[in-house]
Design a protein around this motif. Structure first.
Motif, short mmCIF file in Angstrom:
data_model
loop_
_atom_site.label_atom_id
_atom_site.label_comp_id
_atom_site.label_asym_id
_atom_site.label_seq_id
_atom_site.Cartn_x
_atom_site.Cartn_y
_atom_site.Cartn_z
N ASP A 75 52.91 83.47 36.68
CA ASP A 75 54.25 83.92 37.06
C ASP A 75 55.09 84.19 35.81
O ASP A 75 54.83 83.63 34.74
CB ASP A 75 54.91 82.81 37.89
CG ASP A 75 56.02 83.32 38.81
OD1 ASP A 75 56.39 84.50 38.71
OD2 ASP A 75 56.49 82.52 39.63
N LYS B 249 52.15 88.20 37.19
CA LYS B 249 53.43 88.72 37.68
C LYS B 249 54.30 89.06 36.47
O LYS B 249 54.61 88.19 35.65
CB LYS B 249 54.13 87.71 38.59
CG LYS B 249 53.36 87.50 39.88
CD LYS B 249 54.10 86.59 40.84
CE LYS B 249 55.05 87.36 41.72
NZ LYS B 249 55.57 86.50 42.84
N ASN C 222 54.88 78.58 44.62
CA ASN C 222 55.12 78.20 43.23
C ASN C 222 54.78 76.75 42.97
O ASN C 222 55.06 75.88 43.80
CB ASN C 222 56.60 78.41 42.88
CG ASN C 222 56.99 79.87 42.93
OD1 ASN C 222 56.68 80.64 42.03
ND2 ASN C 222 57.66 80.26 44.03
N GLU D 35 51.26 80.08 42.17
CA GLU D 35 51.90 80.67 41.00
C GLU D 35 52.29 79.58 40.00
O GLU D 35 52.99 78.63 40.36
CB GLU D 35 53.15 81.46 41.41
CG GLU D 35 52.83 82.60 42.37
CD GLU D 35 54.02 83.52 42.61
OE1 GLU D 35 55.12 83.25 42.08
OE2 GLU D 35 53.83 84.53 43.32
N GLU E 150 56.01 85.45 49.28
CA GLU E 150 56.24 84.29 48.42
C GLU E 150 57.21 83.32 49.07
O GLU E 150 58.28 83.71 49.53
CB GLU E 150 56.77 84.71 47.05
CG GLU E 150 57.01 83.51 46.11
CD GLU E 150 57.37 83.89 44.68
OE1 GLU E 150 57.60 85.09 44.40
OE2 GLU E 150 57.42 82.96 43.84
MG MG Z 1 57.00 82.79 41.74
#
Ligand code: MG
Ligand code: C2E
Ligand code: MG
Ligand code: MG
Length: 279
Positions: free
Chosen positions: A176, A197, A114, A146, A59
């Motif tokens: 997320d 997640k 993200n 995400e 990530e």
């Molecule tokens: Mg994230």
């Protein structure tokens, strides 16, 4: 606002407001300059396959290296970047930089990036992502985007179309911080997520609170029933790993396996001995 407040009231609060506003303006100005001054950097944190403890994804996490204040975490400036209209260009830089970096990685390592809610609605996200992939040669199937539940709550039906546009490119859309927002379970059906997640607040108390363990295994079961996988966030101990494995969770991310580091310091080897569930 000064106009609607009473005049006396306005004058009474003016000095304190002035200082706050001035500090806020200075911060915003510095933030605007940060992109041309190349003060943003991406750090990368491994996401491991729990059966091998080997990284299967990484990530990208943005930081601002402020000339005076040092490294500033994203929670401190992403909301401001959204407010001042900087998230578009910043988000584009993040995507392009992360994709360029990930294109050099082994081909079985995925990249997670993200997205802020403001990038998803009211921009040209699908085109930005398509271009980042085309420019860097990163295969679409290796990119996971995400988003948080806040995106789904935007009273704007565009978000569904945007997420479908992204999956049509071949990228994966991941939900997320699951469990911290206010979205309903029906969103899991409606939106094309490939993965959930599980927020680290649930993982943190996994070994001390039976209700957290129940939530984690229920979410994992629900995800599997909907053909999605799960990643546990904020994994710091082997005891947590044992419970996550027992719950059927396949992937994990956290300090146990590696902190976010600059790209050059990233390793794709198993970061710790893959302790058996009994250890
Ligand atoms: Mg994230
Ligand atoms: P997130 O996407 O949920 O990222 C996970 C956060 O948890 C990261 O914080 C990471 O450093 C931290 N973390 C990872 N493992 C552990 C652990 O074992 N224990 C603890 N206590 N924390 C752990 P970070 O880097 O400060 O990022 C915070 C949030 O800022 C991210 O949450 C994400 O929502 C946002 N963010 C980060 N990078 C970007 C970006 O490039 N674009 C956008 N729009 N948002 C970003
Ligand atoms: Mg998260
Ligand atoms: Mg978060």
């Amino acid at each position: 606002r000064a106009k609607t407040d009473g005049r006396g009231c306005y004058r009474f609060f003016a000095p304190a407001m002035d200082t706050d506003v001035r500090l806020q303006r200075a911060f915003e100005l510095q933030l605007r300059e940060a992109l041309p001054r190349r003060e943003f950097e991406l750090h990368y944190q491994p996401i491991v396959d729990l059966s091998t403890c080997r990284p299967c994804a990484v990530e990208a996490l943005v930081r601002w290296r402020h000339p005076e204040h040092g490294l500033i975490p994203p929670d401190k400036f992403i909301p401001v970047a959204e407010e001042i209209g900087l998230i578009g260009p910043l988000g584009e830089w993040i995507l392009a930089t992360a994709c360029r970096t990930a294109a050099e990685w082994p081909s079985d390592i995925r990249l997670a990036v993200n997205l802020s809610a403001k990038q998803v609605v009211g921009g040209d996200l699908v085109e930005v992502v398509r271009r980042a992939l085309a420019d860097t040669g990163l295969p679409a199937g290796r990119l996971e985007l995400e988003i948080t539940e806040s995106v789904l709550l935007q009273k704007d039906h565009d978000s569904l179309a945007v997420l479908h546009g992204l999956t049509a490119l071949g990228v994966h859309v991941v939900l997320d911080d699951f469990g911290t927002g206010y979205s309903s379970l029906s969103y899991l059906q409606l939106f094309p997520f490939s993965k959930i997640k599980i927020d680290r607040t649930f993982v943190a108390e996994l070994t001390t609170r039976a209700d957290c363990a129940a939530i984690v295994s229920s979410v994992t079961t629900l995800a599997r029933a909907l053909a999605m996988s799960t990643t546990a966030e904020g994994v710091e101990t082997w005891d947590q790993v044992a419970l996550l494995r027992a719950a059927g969770c396949r992937e994990a991310q956290g300090w146990l396996f590696g902190r976010p580091v600059p790209a050059a310091a990233l390793s794709f080897e198993p970061t710790a001995a893959c302790a058996p569930a009994a250890a």
